[in-house]
Scaffold this active site. Structure first.
Site, short mmCIF file in Angstrom:
data_model
loop_
_atom_site.label_atom_id
_atom_site.label_comp_id
_atom_site.label_asym_id
_atom_site.label_seq_id
_atom_site.Cartn_x
_atom_site.Cartn_y
_atom_site.Cartn_z
CB THR A 146 -0.93 0.00 1.23
OG1 THR A 146 -1.75 -1.17 1.19
CG2 THR A 146 -1.83 1.23 1.23
CB ALA A 147 4.17 1.95 1.53
CG HIS A 169 5.84 -2.34 9.50
ND1 HIS A 169 4.47 -2.48 9.46
CD2 HIS A 169 6.33 -3.21 8.57
CE1 HIS A 169 4.14 -3.38 8.56
NE2 HIS A 169 5.24 -3.83 8.00
#
Length: 221
Positions: free
Chosen positions: A54-55, A93
């Site tokens: 998604t990043a 993260h």
């Protein structure tokens, strides 16, 4: 979550166990502070945590001209920036809690970019189950996952030893910040808003030709 589009014909998304939220998105960072003040040119080298993340999808939406991308293990992007092997880094993260201490700088929070663009939570990850399994089994697995997340909320230190064994950042403070940020009500149950956020992401990706056409319902019936 982005990668799911490529396997959706064989797997369906469960309602429990997903990672969505507000203020949880990937960050585009740099070492050279001049990038904070100038337009980002298309020859910049960017370390990304995976093509099908998604990043990377968000990076492509916000900065479509930045195409010189190098796939890396997410935990190695900060050191690659420090060593100037890349110009920009796309971090995810727990690294969002550590980059500043390493002398690195935030250019943009792509999670905020997504929220301002769509008004939705950002879908980062989910748990899928094979469509070949019968509906009863699919729903049973979903119920077990939901109960597991609920237990973890009620007993936040129950999994600490296991988490420490697998965490990239060993600071207990960072680990709990990471958990608090990414584990929330959407992890218990996507609900209407969670499903809507995922649908918006995949609709946008399809419109821009970034993923294959979704031919099947992606959510658990």
């Amino acid at each position: 979550m982005y990668a799911y589009a490529y396997v959706h014909e064989n797997y369906v998304l469960l309602d429990a166990g997903s990672a969505l939220g507000f203020g949880v998105g990937p960050l585009l960072i740099c070492k050279n502070q001049s990038f904070l003040e100038t337009e980002l040119k298309n020859d910049l080298r960017i370390g990304i945590p995976g093509k099908y993340t998604t990043a990377n999808f968000l990076l492509g939406i916000a900065y479509p001209h930045l195409t010189d991308k190098q796939e890396m293990v997410f935990s190695e992007i900060e050191s690659a920036l420090q060593q100037e092997r890349i110009d920009l880094g796309l971090i995810i993260h727990e690294n969002r809690f550590t980059y500043a201490d390493k002398g690195l700088h935030k250019i943009v929070d792509l999670g905020n970019y997504w929220e301002n663009l769509t008004g939705c939570a950002i879908p980062l990850g989910g748990i899928v189950i094979n469509r070949s399994l019968d509906a009863e089994t699919q729903h049973k697995v979903n119920r077990v996952l939901k109960k597991s997340v609920e237990f973890a909320f009620q007993n936040p230190k129950s999994g600490l030893d296991f988490i420490k064994q697998h965490a990239q950042e060993m600071s207990e403070q960072v680990m709990y910040k990471h958990i608090d940020l990414y584990v929330n009500e959407y992890s218990v149950n996507l609900g209407i808003e969670g499903r809507r956020a995922i649908a918006v992401l995949f609709n946008m990706a399809q419109e821009k030709g970034l993923v294959p056409t979704l031919k099947k319902n992606i959510f658990l019936d």
